[in-house]
Write a protein that holds these residues in place. Sequence first.
Motif, PDB file in Angstrom:
ATOM      1  N   ASP A 374       0.847  -1.199   0.000  1.00 23.77           N
ATOM      2  CA  ASP A 374       0.000   0.000   0.000  1.00 23.77           C
ATOM      3  C   ASP A 374       0.872   1.235   0.000  1.00 23.77           C
ATOM      4  O   ASP A 374       1.957   1.245   0.614  1.00 23.77           O
ATOM      5  N   ASP A 375       0.389   2.290  -0.648  1.00 21.01           N
ATOM      6  CA  ASP A 375       1.029   3.584  -0.507  1.00 21.01           C
ATOM      7  C   ASP A 375       1.066   3.925   0.983  1.00 21.01           C
ATOM      8  O   ASP A 375       0.136   3.580   1.734  1.00 21.01           O
ATOM      9  N   TYR A 418      -1.165  14.465  -1.815  1.00 16.67           N
ATOM     10  CA  TYR A 418      -1.292  13.721  -0.563  1.00 16.67           C
ATOM     11  C   TYR A 418      -2.200  14.455   0.432  1.00 16.67           C
ATOM     12  O   TYR A 418      -2.972  13.827   1.167  1.00 16.67           O
ATOM     13  N   ILE A 419      -2.077  15.766   0.468  1.00 19.47           N
ATOM     14  CA  ILE A 419      -2.936  16.546   1.375  1.00 19.47           C
ATOM     15  C   ILE A 419      -4.407  16.349   1.012  1.00 19.47           C
ATOM     16  O   ILE A 419      -5.262  16.135   1.885  1.00 19.47           O
ATOM     17  N   LYS A 420      -4.688  16.390  -0.284  1.00 15.49           N
ATOM     18  CA  LYS A 420      -6.069  16.212  -0.755  1.00 15.49           C
ATOM     19  C   LYS A 420      -6.590  14.814  -0.414  1.00 15.49           C
ATOM     20  O   LYS A 420      -7.706  14.645   0.097  1.00 15.49           O
ATOM     21  N   GLU A 421      -5.767  13.782  -0.686  1.00 12.61           N
ATOM     22  CA  GLU A 421      -6.165  12.405  -0.399  1.00 12.61           C
ATOM     23  C   GLU A 421      -6.352  12.196   1.101  1.00 12.61           C
ATOM     24  O   GLU A 421      -7.297  11.531   1.540  1.00 12.61           O
ATOM     25  N   CYS A 422      -5.443  12.742   1.872  1.00 15.09           N
ATOM     26  CA  CYS A 422      -5.500  12.608   3.326  1.00 15.09           C
ATOM     27  C   CYS A 422      -6.780  13.240   3.875  1.00 15.09           C
ATOM     28  O   CYS A 422      -7.446  12.681   4.756  1.00 15.09           O
ATOM     29  N   GLU A 429     -11.156  18.937   6.797  1.00 21.67           N
ATOM     30  CA  GLU A 429     -11.046  20.026   5.829  1.00 21.67           C
ATOM     31  C   GLU A 429      -9.625  20.066   5.254  1.00 21.67           C
ATOM     32  O   GLU A 429      -8.643  20.041   6.003  1.00 21.67           O
ATOM     33  N   GLU A 430      -9.547  20.125   3.934  1.00 20.82           N
ATOM     34  CA  GLU A 430      -8.243  20.175   3.273  1.00 20.82           C
ATOM     35  C   GLU A 430      -7.438  21.391   3.718  1.00 20.82           C
ATOM     36  O   GLU A 430      -6.220  21.331   3.885  1.00 20.82           O
ATOM     37  N   SER A 431      -8.131  22.517   3.918  1.00 19.01           N
ATOM     38  CA  SER A 431      -7.455  23.764   4.314  1.00 19.01           C
ATOM     39  C   SER A 431      -6.783  23.624   5.678  1.00 19.01           C
ATOM     40  O   SER A 431      -5.726  24.206   5.934  1.00 19.01           O
TER      41      SER A 431
END
Length: 676
Positions: A374-375, A418-422, A429-431
């Motif tokens: 897995d990643d 990665y931030i978006k996927e996380c 919230e991505e922000s």
Amino acid sequence: MIPRVTVDKILDAALVEEVVGEFITLKKRGTNLLGLCPFHGEKTPSFTVSAVKGIYKCFGCGKAGNSVNFIMDHLQLSYPEALKWLARKYNIEVIEKEITPEEREQQTERESMLIVMQYAQRYFTETMMNTDEGKSIGLGYFKERELRDDIIAKFQLGYSLEERNAFTKAAVKSSYAPKYLAKTGMSIVSNRYVEGKELAEADLFDRYAGRVMFPIQDDGGRVVAFGGRTLSTDKKTAKYINSPETEIYNKSKILYGLWLGKKAIQNNDACYLVEGYMDVIAMHQAGIENVVASSGTSLTVDQIKSIHRFTRNIIVLYDGDEAGQKASNRAIPLLLEEGMNVRLLQFPNNDDPDSYSRKVTIQEFQDYIKNSTDDFLYFKAKKLKTETANDPIKRAGVIKDIVENIAVIPDNIIRSIYIKECANIMEIEESILQLEVNKIRRKGSKSSSSQSQRPSGQQTGTQNQSTSEEGAFDPASLDDTSFMEAAPESELYGFDAEEEKLLCLLIKYGNMLITTQAEDEVNMEHELEITLGEFIIFELWRDEIVYENPLYKMVLDEYIEQLKQQNLPNIEHFLRSPNPIVSSFIINHVIDKYEISPKWKNFGVLVPKEIDNAKRDAQRSLFSFKSRKLSHFIHEKQMELKTISYEDSLKVLEELKHLDSLKGRVNKLLGREVIK
């Protein structure tokens, strides 16, 4: 001494792209090949190989040379040892001439230590295969671990007898010096030894008595260390003992299995990272060879760079127990920070690669390895869901751990993905994640900035400004014809410019025939046909002009020596020099930096070639050199006038007048008008 005919045979066989390709992954860029430099840490490739010219050059650290120079620098070998290494690679027999006692004395300690390690590997293997104790205990252990005979031979496994000084005694009897047994760490100096006296067999005892032995090789295939595993059940006895740091072994840079696995890593564009020697061996037995292990130490940045030379894709296969988890948590940030693409795999029931491989068939093992990775982000996300249910504090801790991992990724685009996927996986919230990542990066940036603030001229590291990671210089953007473009050098002082120009003309066009005017024994002028090289050497000799730059003088002396032997040395001769400084000079200063595009002919533009003006350039360079020398002599005489008496000054003034007259004639030949 290796005969010249054998040296030439080795040099002809040792293609630079093949030799360098043994140690780094090279990718085609135009007519050249590009890869990560093995001589200095870099993430953007600046190491270029020209197969056509048979040379390499790094635009970051400036290293340059041919295949022999590469082996000398990378494996820290002398010129003869590098030739022998290449001879073994290309199956060329080397029959050496008898060396003198003086030459024998010049063998380096490093070479002597490597010879001891080679002997030790043979000794331990033969002990295991040919003695009762070795067969019953050492070989018995490996058979119990279900290792095949071909795998035992492949990894050169062995056994050290329980007798406390069996190895030391055998080595000394075979004429290996006790001091090198101690320097390699194969033997330990006893407390009875009196400081200052010469080491003897009685002063030493074996480091590895009663252990099965794992030779550790560098990425050139030379045994540089050992790992020894005890078979004792005594809990007070260390399970593994590894070689100490020595002149030939730096454990933070060596990866166990890299020598045997690097081709498979290149071919598969991926590397498995495991914990122990037996894990590497078990995977080879299962048909998976692109695997390495850190040699008895936590993973280091230098070890990661060694892997990065072959691939960016790494799969971490640490054990499922607590120690394995800790090792994995330490390794992941380092791998991500070095720009590696990280995947993780965990074996069921706290197994490791070795134990799991013995529970399943080879096909089942290969399938599990292939399908269970897995990643790193998804791996940790799974852990988040299974281990932090109904525990918000623990959940926050795992999220923070993941965010810290993401923050060290150097690539902006990969980091943002990665931030978006996380954010999606963790339903945050991505922000908010972006804000946390930015905080960590700013903190890290301030820390590194404060460390780097030091007086100008005291910066460390080998990478110059032109190869920094942000806005890095990319040699791939250059035309292939600019392959030899040298980095900016400091201002030339003294006579460097003239000395270099004449040397370049000598080496490039020295065998070109020219006609010049000469006087015979009755002072009659006539045309004489000689080589350009002979013309330049004669002009320097006639006016007693001596080179001052030691490097240029070294090359010039070699040229003159070859002339005395009725040879006309060319570029190829100097590229094959046993002195890497000489071959580096040829690459940086002699080989053409630019090539005229043939397209100009289509427009009717005929661009003159340097060879067409070689004679004229040589004459101008000689006259310019003589003019500079005369200026230097005149200045010295003028300084002398200030310190001598009136009577002595009359003679000096006459000399000055003569020198000034000579300079005037030289300047006239150069077309310079001297205004007084």
